[in-house]
Design a protein around this motif. Structure first.
Motif, PDB file in Angstrom:
ATOM      1  N   GLU A  62       0.827  -1.216   0.000  1.00 41.37           N
ATOM      2  CA  GLU A  62       0.000   0.000   0.000  1.00 41.37           C
ATOM      3  C   GLU A  62       0.862   1.268   0.000  1.00 41.37           C
ATOM      4  OE1 GLU A  62       0.354  -2.154   2.393  1.00 41.37           O
ATOM      5  OE2 GLU A  62       0.324  -1.259   4.382  1.00 41.37           O
ATOM      6  N   LYS A  63       2.126   1.150   0.388  1.00 41.26           N
ATOM      7  CA  LYS A  63       3.082   2.277   0.330  1.00 41.26           C
ATOM      8  C   LYS A  63       4.214   1.961  -0.643  1.00 41.26           C
ATOM      9  CE  LYS A  63       0.951   4.737   3.503  1.00 41.26           C
ATOM     10  NZ  LYS A  63       0.182   5.932   3.133  1.00 41.26           N
ATOM     11  N   LYS A  64       3.871   1.167  -1.646  1.00 43.23           N
ATOM     12  CA  LYS A  64       4.815   0.827  -2.709  1.00 43.23           C
ATOM     13  C   LYS A  64       6.109   0.193  -2.163  1.00 43.23           C
ATOM     14  CE  LYS A  64       1.899   2.471  -5.679  1.00 43.23           C
ATOM     15  NZ  LYS A  64       1.202   1.621  -6.652  1.00 43.23           N
ATOM     16  N   ALA A  66       7.745   0.798   0.489  1.00 43.17           N
ATOM     17  CA  ALA A  66       8.699   1.684   1.159  1.00 43.17           C
ATOM     18  C   ALA A  66       9.172   0.993   2.440  1.00 43.17           C
ATOM     19  CB  ALA A  66       8.022   3.006   1.493  1.00 43.17           C
ATOM     20  N   SER A 102       9.909   1.574  -3.145  1.00 48.11           N
ATOM     21  CA  SER A 102       9.978   3.022  -3.381  1.00 48.11           C
ATOM     22  C   SER A 102      10.972   3.703  -2.429  1.00 48.11           C
ATOM     23  CB  SER A 102       8.584   3.639  -3.235  1.00 48.11           C
ATOM     24  OG  SER A 102       8.121   3.471  -1.902  1.00 48.11           O
ATOM     25  N   GLY A 103      11.894   2.934  -1.848  1.00 47.71           N
ATOM     26  CA  GLY A 103      12.957   3.524  -1.021  1.00 47.71           C
ATOM     27  C   GLY A 103      12.570   3.622   0.438  1.00 47.71           C
ATOM     28  N   GLY A 104      13.188   4.568   1.126  1.00 45.81           N
ATOM     29  CA  GLY A 104      12.876   4.755   2.538  1.00 45.81           C
ATOM     30  C   GLY A 104      11.434   5.223   2.699  1.00 45.81           C
ATOM     31  N   ASP A 105      10.753   4.719   3.739  1.00 48.01           N
ATOM     32  CA  ASP A 105       9.387   5.152   4.021  1.00 48.01           C
ATOM     33  C   ASP A 105       9.438   6.616   4.472  1.00 48.01           C
ATOM     34  OD1 ASP A 105       6.942   5.759   5.302  1.00 48.01           O
ATOM     35  OD2 ASP A 105       6.593   3.641   5.739  1.00 48.01           O
ATOM     36  N   LEU A 106       8.761   7.477   3.727  1.00 42.97           N
ATOM     37  CA  LEU A 106       8.862   8.920   4.012  1.00 42.97           C
ATOM     38  C   LEU A 106       8.309   9.262   5.400  1.00 42.97           C
ATOM     39  CD1 LEU A 106       8.051  10.177   0.396  1.00 42.97           C
ATOM     40  CD2 LEU A 106      10.290  10.084   1.520  1.00 42.97           C
ATOM     41  N   LYS A 146       8.830  -0.429 -10.176  1.00 41.50           N
ATOM     42  CA  LYS A 146       9.898   0.552  -9.921  1.00 41.50           C
ATOM     43  C   LYS A 146      10.768   0.179  -8.718  1.00 41.50           C
ATOM     44  CE  LYS A 146       6.954   4.412 -11.428  1.00 41.50           C
ATOM     45  NZ  LYS A 146       7.482   4.740 -12.746  1.00 41.50           N
ATOM     46  N   ILE A 148      13.176   2.579  -6.545  1.00 37.46           N
ATOM     47  CA  ILE A 148      13.442   4.024  -6.451  1.00 37.46           C
ATOM     48  C   ILE A 148      14.342   4.306  -5.244  1.00 37.46           C
ATOM     49  CG2 ILE A 148      12.369   6.295  -6.067  1.00 37.46           C
ATOM     50  CD1 ILE A 148       9.855   5.272  -7.368  1.00 37.46           C
ATOM     51  N   GLY A 149      15.338   5.171  -5.425  1.00 38.19           N
ATOM     52  CA  GLY A 149      16.183   5.608  -4.300  1.00 38.19           C
ATOM     53  C   GLY A 149      16.772   4.420  -3.542  1.00 38.19           C
ATOM     54  N   GLY A 150      16.413   4.322  -2.243  1.00 34.41           N
ATOM     55  CA  GLY A 150      16.896   3.191  -1.442  1.00 34.41           C
ATOM     56  C   GLY A 150      16.518   1.855  -2.071  1.00 34.41           C
ATOM     57  N   VAL A 172      17.384   8.183  -7.369  1.00 32.91           N
ATOM     58  CA  VAL A 172      16.822   9.545  -7.308  1.00 32.91           C
ATOM     59  C   VAL A 172      17.325  10.333  -6.091  1.00 32.91           C
ATOM     60  CG1 VAL A 172      14.686   8.792  -8.452  1.00 32.91           C
ATOM     61  CG2 VAL A 172      14.789   8.840  -5.950  1.00 32.91           C
ATOM     62  N   MET A 176      16.423  14.270  -4.037  1.00 33.14           N
ATOM     63  CA  MET A 176      15.931  14.406  -2.656  1.00 33.14           C
ATOM     64  C   MET A 176      16.960  15.143  -1.784  1.00 33.14           C
ATOM     65  SD  MET A 176      13.039  12.875  -2.928  1.00 33.14           S
ATOM     66  CE  MET A 176      12.455  12.610  -1.268  1.00 33.14           C
ATOM     67  N   TRP A 182      22.494   3.633   1.786  1.00 38.42           N
ATOM     68  CA  TRP A 182      22.454   2.214   2.142  1.00 38.42           C
ATOM     69  C   TRP A 182      23.607   1.429   1.494  1.00 38.42           C
ATOM     70  CZ3 TRP A 182      16.422   1.213   1.346  1.00 38.42           C
ATOM     71  CH2 TRP A 182      15.720   1.983   2.298  1.00 38.42           C
TER      72      TRP A 182
HETATM   73  C1  LIG Z   1      18.082   6.319   2.173  1.00 38.90           C
HETATM   74  C2  LIG Z   1      16.813   6.225   1.419  1.00 38.90           C
HETATM   75  C3  LIG Z   1      16.690   7.381   0.441  1.00 38.90           C
HETATM   76  C4  LIG Z   1      15.505   7.230  -0.455  1.00 38.90           C
HETATM   77  O1  LIG Z   1      14.937   6.186  -0.579  1.00 38.90           O
HETATM   78  S1  LIG Z   1      15.054   8.620  -1.334  1.00 38.90           S
HETATM   79  C5  LIG Z   1      13.623   8.085  -2.202  1.00 38.90           C
HETATM   80  C6  LIG Z   1      12.368   8.098  -1.367  1.00 38.90           C
HETATM   81  N1  LIG Z   1      11.252   7.674  -2.162  1.00 38.90           N
HETATM   82  C7  LIG Z   1      10.435   8.531  -2.779  1.00 38.90           C
HETATM   83  O2  LIG Z   1      10.621   9.740  -2.736  1.00 38.90           O
HETATM   84  C8  LIG Z   1       9.271   7.928  -3.511  1.00 38.90           C
HETATM   85  C9  LIG Z   1       8.109   8.890  -3.563  1.00 38.90           C
HETATM   86  N2  LIG Z   1       6.967   8.257  -4.199  1.00 38.90           N
HETATM   87  C10 LIG Z   1       6.756   8.268  -5.526  1.00 38.90           C
HETATM   88  O3  LIG Z   1       7.557   8.760  -6.306  1.00 38.90           O
HETATM   89  C11 LIG Z   1       5.488   7.616  -6.014  1.00 38.90           C
HETATM   90  O4  LIG Z   1       4.620   7.441  -4.925  1.00 38.90           O
HETATM   91  C12 LIG Z   1       5.728   6.245  -6.703  1.00 38.90           C
HETATM   92  C13 LIG Z   1       6.571   5.312  -5.840  1.00 38.90           C
HETATM   93  C14 LIG Z   1       6.411   6.475  -8.050  1.00 38.90           C
HETATM   94  C15 LIG Z   1       4.385   5.514  -6.939  1.00 38.90           C
HETATM   95  O5  LIG Z   1       3.520   6.371  -7.637  1.00 38.90           O
HETATM   96  P1  LIG Z   1       1.999   5.930  -7.864  1.00 38.90           P
HETATM   97  O6  LIG Z   1       1.978   4.601  -8.511  1.00 38.90           O
HETATM   98  O7  LIG Z   1       1.322   7.041  -8.572  1.00 38.90           O
HETATM   99  O8  LIG Z   1       1.384   5.724  -6.418  1.00 38.90           O
HETATM  100  P2  LIG Z   1       1.131   6.826  -5.288  1.00 38.90           P
HETATM  101  O9  LIG Z   1       2.056   7.981  -5.436  1.00 38.90           O
HETATM  102  O10 LIG Z   1      -0.319   7.127  -5.231  1.00 38.90           O
HETATM  103  O11 LIG Z   1       1.565   5.994  -3.990  1.00 38.90           O
HETATM  104  C16 LIG Z   1       0.706   5.070  -3.360  1.00 38.90           C
HETATM  105  C17 LIG Z   1       0.843   5.295  -1.873  1.00 38.90           C
HETATM  106  O12 LIG Z   1       2.183   4.969  -1.508  1.00 38.90           O
HETATM  107  C18 LIG Z   1       2.752   6.056  -0.792  1.00 38.90           C
HETATM  108  N3  LIG Z   1       4.210   6.035  -0.998  1.00 38.90           N
HETATM  109  C19 LIG Z   1       4.872   5.880  -2.133  1.00 38.90           C
HETATM  110  N4  LIG Z   1       6.196   5.928  -1.896  1.00 38.90           N
HETATM  111  C20 LIG Z   1       6.338   6.090  -0.573  1.00 38.90           C
HETATM  112  C21 LIG Z   1       7.460   6.210   0.293  1.00 38.90           C
HETATM  113  N5  LIG Z   1       8.700   6.133  -0.193  1.00 38.90           N
HETATM  114  N6  LIG Z   1       7.234   6.392   1.593  1.00 38.90           N
HETATM  115  C22 LIG Z   1       5.983   6.442   2.089  1.00 38.90           C
HETATM  116  N7  LIG Z   1       4.893   6.335   1.317  1.00 38.90           N
HETATM  117  C23 LIG Z   1       5.072   6.180   0.008  1.00 38.90           C
HETATM  118  C24 LIG Z   1       2.052   7.271  -1.363  1.00 38.90           C
HETATM  119  O13 LIG Z   1       2.172   8.365  -0.509  1.00 38.90           O
HETATM  120  C25 LIG Z   1       0.635   6.748  -1.469  1.00 38.90           C
HETATM  121  O14 LIG Z   1       0.080   6.750  -0.189  1.00 38.90           O
HETATM  122  P3  LIG Z   1      -1.455   7.170   0.018  1.00 38.90           P
HETATM  123  O15 LIG Z   1      -2.253   6.177  -0.769  1.00 38.90           O
HETATM  124  O16 LIG Z   1      -1.593   8.561  -0.547  1.00 38.90           O
HETATM  125  O17 LIG Z   1      -1.681   7.094   1.475  1.00 38.90           O
END
Ligand SMILES: CCCC(=O)SCCNC(=O)CCNC(=O)[C@H](O)C(C)(C)COP(=O)(O)OP(=O)(O)OC[C@H]1O[C@@H](n2cnc3c(N)ncnc32)[C@H](O)[C@@H]1OP(=O)(O)O
Length: 292
Positions: A62-64, A66, A102-106, A146, A148-150, A172, A176, A182
């Protein structure tokens, strides 16, 4: 003379493999205390004794998928469990639902959004993923949807990557305002070389299954619908030998990655000698195998 060599090599290899654990035990415990209460999703481990293949599944669809703090702690426990699996041969790392990770849980990220906590999280994830990278199993990530990131960093912690045709990876972190936390940056350089690794990190480019195959990041592409079965079959082809042989092959690779050239050759001899004249070797000799 040989027995002196055998005694010497084990501490060298074990020292390297336990480096993160032993150097930062108290940091790891602090990280676990911090991250455990940050709930969401979980990670499952299934070990199939018959095939010797284990499957780790990220279960936070449900949170992809994360990774929450709680999942990071579960991941560490799962790797500890796998380190003790003597009959194991292979491992598949995959995500549930339509996204690998989708990486670390935001939500977790917001709770630990300062340099000290960042170092704690990073230390735990480095420890877990580098120990995963050093398991004596043949390991493969199934990249479906996908990464993504982590999530992209996770894919670098296995020996191989199989992409479903919808698989896609992107580093990505730059977008950010951070870098790989990691250990994925270092492993990416080892995988692809410094030039391509730097390109993927700075461009934050989405790499499709086709592109991943072309640049050597992916080892195979499988159809979405049969992705898990096809990955299992792909892995089966590599683990037909006895678990002792598989474990020794992987330990040669780990030694060559971590040790000096001389130490690595000593490691290789040490791994070879108990197999020579051992049960698998004797069975093969009796069969009079022809390699036509
Ligand atoms: C050291 C670690 C560093 C990192 O990992 S940096 C990268 C962190 N990850 C992100 O910024 C990913 C942000 N999310 C996205 O880009 C998009 O949600 C993604 C994954 C492409 C999926 O897009 P869609 O298929 O359109 O789905 P959506 O956006 O409606 O998401 C569905 C529900 O999942 C949630 N979600 C996705 N990625 C998440 C995350 N990383 N942490 C927490 N929640 C996350 C999103 O908020 C949504 O929740 P809700 O249904 O609105 O409650």
């Amino acid at each position: 003379m040989i027995s002196i060599g055998l005694k010497k090599i084990r501490p060298i290899l074990q020292f390297n493999l336990r480096l993160y654990q032993s150097l930062s035990k108290s940091t790891l415990n602090e990280a676990i205390e911090k991250l455990k209460p940050l709930k969401g999703g979980h990670i499952s481990l299934v070990k199939d004794e018959a095939s010797g293949i284990a499957t780790i599944t990220l279960e936070h669809a449900e949170k992809k998928n994360a990774l929450s703090g709680q999942m990071m702690v579960e991941f560490a426990d799962i790797v500890e469990d796998l380190k003790l699996w003597e009959s194991g041969k292979g491992l598949i790392l995959r995500g549930s639902g339509d996204t690998f990770c989708s990486g670390g849980d935001l939500n977790t990220v917001k709770n630990i959004n300062n340099p000290c906590d960042g170092l704690l999280m990073s230390t735990l994830m480095h420890s877990t993923l580098n120990q995963l990278y050093c398991l004596p199993l043949v390991t493969v990530t199934l990249v479906h949807g996908k990464a993504i990131g982590g999530g992209s960093e996770l894919t670098t912690a296995t020996d191989f990557r199989v992409f479903s045709n919808t698989g896609e990876t992107s580093f990505v972190q730059g977008k950010m305002g951070v870098v790989t936390g990691w250990g994925g940056g270092t492993r990416l350089v080892h995988l692809l070389g410094p030039r391509l690794a730097l390109y993927l990190m700075t461009s934050c480019k989405k790499v499709s299954s086709e592109e991943a195959l072309n640049i050597g990041l992916s080892d195979s592409t499988v159809p979405v619908d049969s992705r898990y079965e096809d990955t299992l079959n792909w892995l089966h082809q590599l683990i037909k030998h006895d678990s002792e042989v598989i474990n020794a092959m992987k330990n040669i690779v780990i030694g060559a990655r971590n040790l000096t050239l001389e130490e690595s050759f000593l490691n290789e001899r040490t791994l070879f000698s108990p197999l020579w004249g051992g049960p698998a070797n004797m069975r093969a000799l009796k069969k009079n195998v022809k390699h036509k």
